[in-house]
Each structure stands twice: as structure tokens, then as C-alpha cells.
Write a protein that holds these residues in place. Sequence first.
Motif, PDB file in Angstrom:
ATOM      1  N   ARG A   6       0.829  -1.204   0.000  1.00 41.29           N
ATOM      2  CA  ARG A   6       0.000   0.000   0.000  1.00 41.29           C
ATOM      3  C   ARG A   6       0.864   1.255   0.000  1.00 41.29           C
ATOM      4  O   ARG A   6       0.579   2.244  -0.663  1.00 41.29           O
ATOM      5  N   GLU A   7       1.963   1.196   0.749  1.00 40.33           N
ATOM      6  CA  GLU A   7       2.875   2.348   0.790  1.00 40.33           C
ATOM      7  C   GLU A   7       3.505   2.582  -0.579  1.00 40.33           C
ATOM      8  O   GLU A   7       3.647   3.717  -1.049  1.00 40.33           O
ATOM      9  N   GLU A   8       3.870   1.500  -1.249  1.00 35.67           N
ATOM     10  CA  GLU A   8       4.440   1.621  -2.598  1.00 35.67           C
ATOM     11  C   GLU A   8       3.425   2.229  -3.558  1.00 35.67           C
ATOM     12  O   GLU A   8       3.757   3.077  -4.381  1.00 35.67           O
ATOM     13  N   ALA A   9       2.163   1.812  -3.422  1.00 40.18           N
ATOM     14  CA  ALA A   9       1.117   2.339  -4.301  1.00 40.18           C
ATOM     15  C   ALA A   9       0.905   3.820  -4.058  1.00 40.18           C
ATOM     16  O   ALA A   9       0.706   4.590  -4.993  1.00 40.18           O
ATOM     17  N   ARG A  10       0.944   4.219  -2.777  1.00 36.57           N
ATOM     18  CA  ARG A  10       0.728   5.632  -2.456  1.00 36.57           C
ATOM     19  C   ARG A  10       1.850   6.497  -3.044  1.00 36.57           C
ATOM     20  O   ARG A  10       1.635   7.617  -3.490  1.00 36.57           O
ATOM     21  N   ARG A  11       3.073   5.962  -3.041  1.00 39.88           N
ATOM     22  CA  ARG A  11       4.183   6.728  -3.568  1.00 39.88           C
ATOM     23  C   ARG A  11       4.036   6.970  -5.059  1.00 39.88           C
ATOM     24  O   ARG A  11       4.473   7.985  -5.579  1.00 39.88           O
ATOM     25  N   HIS A  12       3.402   6.019  -5.730  1.00 37.17           N
ATOM     26  CA  HIS A  12       3.244   6.123  -7.190  1.00 37.17           C
ATOM     27  C   HIS A  12       1.830   6.531  -7.584  1.00 37.17           C
ATOM     28  O   HIS A  12       1.460   6.440  -8.737  1.00 37.17           O
ATOM     29  N   ALA A  13       1.051   7.008  -6.627  1.00 39.87           N
ATOM     30  CA  ALA A  13      -0.360   7.301  -6.917  1.00 39.87           C
ATOM     31  C   ALA A  13      -0.538   8.560  -7.743  1.00 39.87           C
ATOM     32  O   ALA A  13      -1.572   8.758  -8.342  1.00 39.87           O
ATOM     33  N   VAL A  40      -4.425  -1.722  -6.575  1.00 39.41           N
ATOM     34  CA  VAL A  40      -4.677  -0.367  -7.066  1.00 39.41           C
ATOM     35  C   VAL A  40      -3.447   0.499  -6.872  1.00 39.41           C
ATOM     36  O   VAL A  40      -2.926   0.638  -5.757  1.00 39.41           O
ATOM     37  N   ALA A  41      -2.963   1.092  -7.981  1.00 43.96           N
ATOM     38  CA  ALA A  41      -1.795   1.974  -7.941  1.00 43.96           C
ATOM     39  C   ALA A  41      -2.165   3.426  -8.192  1.00 43.96           C
ATOM     40  O   ALA A  41      -1.390   4.327  -7.906  1.00 43.96           O
ATOM     41  N   CYS A  42      -3.353   3.665  -8.755  1.00 39.50           N
ATOM     42  CA  CYS A  42      -3.815   5.034  -9.014  1.00 39.50           C
ATOM     43  C   CYS A  42      -5.325   5.075  -8.824  1.00 39.50           C
ATOM     44  O   CYS A  42      -6.046   4.187  -9.311  1.00 39.50           O
ATOM     45  N   PHE A  43      -5.804   6.083  -8.116  1.00 39.85           N
ATOM     46  CA  PHE A  43      -7.234   6.227  -7.830  1.00 39.85           C
ATOM     47  C   PHE A  43      -7.492   7.728  -7.771  1.00 39.85           C
ATOM     48  O   PHE A  43      -7.216   8.380  -6.771  1.00 39.85           O
ATOM     49  N   ALA A  56      -6.877   7.282  -0.414  1.00 36.15           N
ATOM     50  CA  ALA A  56      -5.939   6.614   0.499  1.00 36.15           C
ATOM     51  C   ALA A  56      -6.439   5.256   0.948  1.00 36.15           C
ATOM     52  O   ALA A  56      -5.651   4.350   1.231  1.00 36.15           O
ATOM     53  N   ASP A  57      -7.784   5.089   0.986  1.00 36.41           N
ATOM     54  CA  ASP A  57      -8.353   3.810   1.402  1.00 36.41           C
ATOM     55  C   ASP A  57      -8.378   2.789   0.261  1.00 36.41           C
ATOM     56  O   ASP A  57      -8.560   1.596   0.509  1.00 36.41           O
ATOM     57  N   ALA A  58      -8.243   3.278  -0.970  1.00 34.96           N
ATOM     58  CA  ALA A  58      -8.280   2.373  -2.124  1.00 34.96           C
ATOM     59  C   ALA A  58      -6.891   1.942  -2.559  1.00 34.96           C
ATOM     60  O   ALA A  58      -6.696   0.810  -3.024  1.00 34.96           O
TER      61      ALA A  58
END
Length: 369
Positions: A6-13, A40-43, A56-58
Motif C-alpha cells: 500500500r505504501e508503494e502504491a501511495r508513492r506512485h499514486a 490499485v496503484a492510481c485512484f 488513500a483507502d483504495a
Amino acid sequence: MAARGREEARRHARPHSGGLGVHPDDLPDGLVVADETGHVACFNAAAARICHIRPADALGRSLEQALPLEDLKGRRWWPLTDPYGGLATRTGQPERHLLLHGREVLVSARYVRTAPAGPLHRLVVSLRGTEARRRTERSHAELIATVAHELRSPLTSVKGFTATLLAKWERFTDDQKRLMLETVDADADRVTRLITELLDISRIDSGRLEVRRQPVDMAAAVRRHVEAHTASGQPSERFVTRVVEPLPDLWADPDKIDQVLANLMENAVRHGEGTVTIEVAPSPSPHPRESTGTTVTISDEGAGIPEESMSRVFTRFWRGSKRGGTGLGLYIVKGIVEAHSGGITVSRAEGGGARFRFTLPVGAPAFMA
């Protein structure tokens, strides 16, 4: 591991825009991107609004958890389509109606692969709410129903009179024939006006309403319309015209200005009561010796428009308390005025009736459409 994902996804969101200056949050449609593992990497912000979930929840969750889509039969969408384990030749899913927490949304998907038949690298999902489409569909359905109703009456009359004349021509006097033909002619004019309104609406909605600018004498145009009403039987004392001179030079489409004046004055005469007052004056300006345009105010002394209806006066099909007509006239008037870069408002007149005021800016041949 899940937390790290999830942290990795947030960094690339918030991926960069590739130099185009467009960020996913700037897009009007919902955008959801899942990586090769189905997380999910972008929302973007539009997706958050449609799904009622914070980005942030997705981010970092599995696609099925973040977007628990179902088809209209209640079947879970992601196991049904199996984007990660299905045929490697598929490139995506066309837009269709799906259910998200019981609400209809429009969903399409694009499969991004590392090679033409390789494994899925990215799954790009586009989301759109159905509210705007449904409003448009309802508006179109209402327009069709209104047009059908308005056409039926004059066409029934035309058909009735022409059939009667053809079958029994010799039985009628010349005066009776003339009366029936005059009725047919009036009904044909009514159909022509309706068709013209429909064409105007089509051009307004598509932004294709042409304005052919010429010098327009607004005071003379107002006087012509007053004379037309008095010639048709209205008492001349019912109209008061006030013109504040000097008026600025006005470049506008004379035919469309006539259409605006005809509609507003017809409303004042037919639906209003008492004196109809028409005022033509230069528009207020910060500089005392300059004018930004011409303002026309038309008011009556009738019951006026209820306060709660003021915001709907210029919408399609608004007819007020008295039925009659298509309810399209004021919508077209607003479209014409705005096509001239002007504005129109409605308020309560001092005598209690309705007051319509429109302003047209000073134009010049250089701005001709």
C-alpha cells in the motif's frame, strides 16, 4: 507485505503527466489503475467521488476490494471477466452499465500488456456516473413528448379541414372556404414556428448558433413590435416605451434580436396584465461618458413569477402557472442573448409583475461571427 504494497502504491499514486500538464485528478472521469498483481496503484479524485471512497483507502488494495463491481444480474464482475487470468489476446472491456454498491455506473477497461500476447502489466479502468446521461435522456424524452403533443393539434386541424374541403368543396360558400383556409394557414405557421424552435435548440445545445452582426437600432425595433401588437388588437395605451438617448452603436443579429423582443413582449401581453413598459437605455458603465452596451427592460403588472420559480424560468419546458406553448421560448431567448455575449435576468417589477432585462454589449464589425 500488504502494508508495504500500500505504501508503494501511495508513492506512485500521482504519476507525472508526461510533460502534458495533465494530472489524473484533473480528469473529469474516474480513473483507476491496477498493477500487474491486481492492486490499485492510481485512484483519482473523480473515482473517489463516484465510489464514495477516499483514494488513500483504495490505494494498495486489490482491485476487487476497491471496486466491488457486479453486473446487472448481480454477478461479481472481476471473477466473471478475469482480466489477469483470461485470454492473453484481449485488449479490454467496452463501456457498460455495472453496479457499484447498488448504484449504476458506466465502466470500461483497457488491458496494458508487456507484449501483444504477454501478461497483463496494467489494468486501466474508467468510471462515469450515470446521472448526467440519465438527465440528458429524460430531457430528450420530454422534448420528444412535447413536440409530439404540440404537432398533433395543428396537424389534426389541417388534416380535418383539408379533408373536408376536398370531399365537400361545392357545399361551402366562399366565406366558409376562406375561414377554413385561414385556419389551415395559421396552423401551418404554428408548425413552422415549432420546427424553428427545435432547430434553435439544436444549435444552442451544440454551440453552433450563428450570430450575423449588423447595425441594429434597438429603439426602432421595440417600436415595431409595439406597433405590431396594437395592429393585432391590443390598445395602444397598454404600452409605454421609454428610450434613454443617446444609445451606443449596437452590432447584433437583427433577426435574432427580433426573436428575443417578440418572445418577451408576447409573454408580457399574454401572461401579464395592465401596462407593459419597455425601457431601452445605455448599460451602466464605470466611466460616466462611456457605455458598455444596451439594456432592454420589459415589465408588466400581472401576478409575476413566484420567487421559488425564478431560477427555472430559462430552463427547458418551464411554463409557469399558466399552461400553453412549448415552454422552450425563454430557453431560446437566453441562448440567443448569450450567443451575443450578453446576459438576461428575471425579477419582480415594481408593480408586482414580471420584469425581464437583457443586456447586449457594444459590438463591432471586427467581432462579427
